[in-house]
Design an enzyme around this catalytic site. Structure first.
Site, short mmCIF file in Angstrom:
data_model
loop_
_atom_site.label_atom_id
_atom_site.label_comp_id
_atom_site.label_asym_id
_atom_site.label_seq_id
_atom_site.Cartn_x
_atom_site.Cartn_y
_atom_site.Cartn_z
N THR A 27 -76.99 -58.01 -2.00
CA THR A 27 -77.98 -57.97 -0.92
C THR A 27 -78.03 -56.56 -0.33
O THR A 27 -77.01 -56.00 0.05
CB THR A 27 -77.62 -58.99 0.17
N HIS A 182 -77.90 -69.05 -7.71
CA HIS A 182 -76.76 -68.73 -6.83
C HIS A 182 -76.13 -70.04 -6.37
O HIS A 182 -76.59 -70.67 -5.42
CB HIS A 182 -77.23 -67.90 -5.64
N ASN A 185 -70.35 -68.78 -3.30
CA ASN A 185 -70.21 -68.08 -2.01
C ASN A 185 -70.67 -68.87 -0.79
O ASN A 185 -71.10 -68.30 0.21
CB ASN A 185 -70.95 -66.74 -2.06
N TYR A 187 -73.23 -71.00 -0.38
CA TYR A 187 -74.65 -71.29 -0.17
C TYR A 187 -74.97 -72.74 -0.58
O TYR A 187 -74.07 -73.51 -0.89
CB TYR A 187 -75.49 -70.24 -0.89
N ASN A 243 -67.49 -68.05 3.23
CA ASN A 243 -68.47 -68.68 4.12
C ASN A 243 -68.16 -70.14 4.40
O ASN A 243 -69.05 -70.96 4.58
CB ASN A 243 -69.88 -68.54 3.53
#
Length: 368
Positions: A27, A182, A185, A187, A243
């Site tokens: 990102t 994705h 992580n 998400y 996360n």
């Protein structure tokens, strides 16, 4: 250099990769406003790095509720598709190959990024202590606690599967060579997989088979959207605990995920290893078990040096190695690795947001 494992060619579906070096998704938050549209500056950035065997784009959200951070690009409006076409045309003109990373952040968002709506997730469990960044009125990022999410209904889950299918179609329309899901992580897909983030009691929660159901449905939708299994990759993070997502038995869970993805027939799995200080260690034996469980290509990312990368390729449990931070500051990373040249360090202050400084103005070794 013909014996160098990093510079052996590899066939990935319809693509011929000239080396084993991957630029992974990172990102950078430079999308144009309003509309979160990819720009000519982003096209220059990716084209500068086209000597990688494969580029995977920064995370690209598939729908308005999939957005989690300011200034990140989407892939669902005509302007966004046109912006990405600039990027893919530039990469291809420079001789490169690029996949789009398709992204739904789930609970890792803030209501101010979602027109006042709550984020969505597998369950109504907040990612406590996890910050996301929003744009202040002065254009500066502000880090705020991710909002309390609401649990998706089964009908809404199926809508999101359809959004992934459409995003895959649009990615090919935008000129990408393929797509990467994705699913790592912390998400949305990860929020279904990992046991501590999923409190559902229906067909999407509880047992491992149920927790992997959404992953399998989305992977299948991407195959349908691209029309070609060889154009689909999946990013997983078995041990990162990033996360707020943690699984009670990650080796069993992610070996199950690898077998499922092997049955679907996707081209590759991209493993994100934990890469911070005191991070969980991923044993080589686990990597060998993943190799046995999945018949396709395996990419590994996580603070790999050239020496570690060559060892991983030589030992056979990895096919490609992704170098994240080194690609930020070294547009000619492949040549630096080929010749053992020193690597420049990235400027942390320019990683997220801004303009050309810290994005396209890092010099090549020859220029430096």
């Amino acid at each position: 250099m013909s014996d160098d494992p990093l510079f052996q060619p590899l066939t990935l579906g319809h693509l011929s990769l000239p080396n084993r070096i991957v630029m992974p998704p990172m990102t950078r938050s430079r999308a144009a406003q309003p509309g979160d549209v990819p720009t000519a500056l982003m096209a220059e950035y990716y084209a500068q790095r086209a000597s990688a065997g494969l580029i995977v784009s920064e995370g690209t959200w598939i729908s308005p509720l999939g957005k989690g951070y300011a200034w990140t690009p989407g892939i669902h409006t005509p302007d966004q598709i046109a912006g990405w076409r600039q990027v893919t045309d530039a990469v291809h003109a420079a001789g490169g190959r690029i996949f789009a990373q398709l992204w739904h952040v789930g609970r890792l968002s803030h209501s101010s990024l979602l027109d006042g709506q709550s984020p969505v997730s597998s369950s109504a469990i907040q990612a406590a202590g996890v910050n996301v960044f929003i744009a202040e009125a002065d254009g500066q990022p502000a880090f705020v606690q991710a909002s309390q999410p609401r649990a998706l209904s089964v009908a809404e889950i199926q809508e999101i599967v359809g959004q992934f299918r459409q995003a895959a179609r649009l990615a090919l329309e935008a000129g990408f060579d393929g797509v990467e899901l994705h699913a790592a992580n912390g998400y949305l897909v990860n929020q279904f997989i990992d046991s501590n983030a999923n409190a559902r009691t229906d067909e999407y929660g509880g047992s491992l088979e149920n927790r992997l159901r959404f992953l399998g449905e989305v992977a299948g939708a991407l195959v349908e959207g691209t029309g070609d299994k060889s154009r689909v990759g999946i990013r997983l993070a078995p041990l990162t605990t990033l996360n707020g997502c943690v699984d009670a038995d990650p080796e069993t869970t992610y070996l199950g995920a690898a077998r499922l993805l092997g049955e679907i027939g996707v081209a590759y799995i991209h493993i994100a290893e934990a890469d911070w200080d005191d991070a969980p260690y991923m044993p080589v034996e686990f990597k060998r078990q993943l190799r046995a469980a999945f018949p396709g290509t395996l990419i590994y990312a996580g603070k790999y040096t050239a020496e570690r990368a060559r060892a991983a390729l030589s030992e056979g449990w990895a096919d490609l190695i992704a170098f994240g931070r080194p690609f930020v500051a070294n547009p000619d990373l492949t040549e630096r690795l080929r010749h053992g040249a020193p690597l420049a360090a990235p400027d942390r202050e320019t990683l997220f947001g801004g303009g050309a400084h810290g994005l396209t103005d890092y010099p090549t070794l020859a220029t430096a």
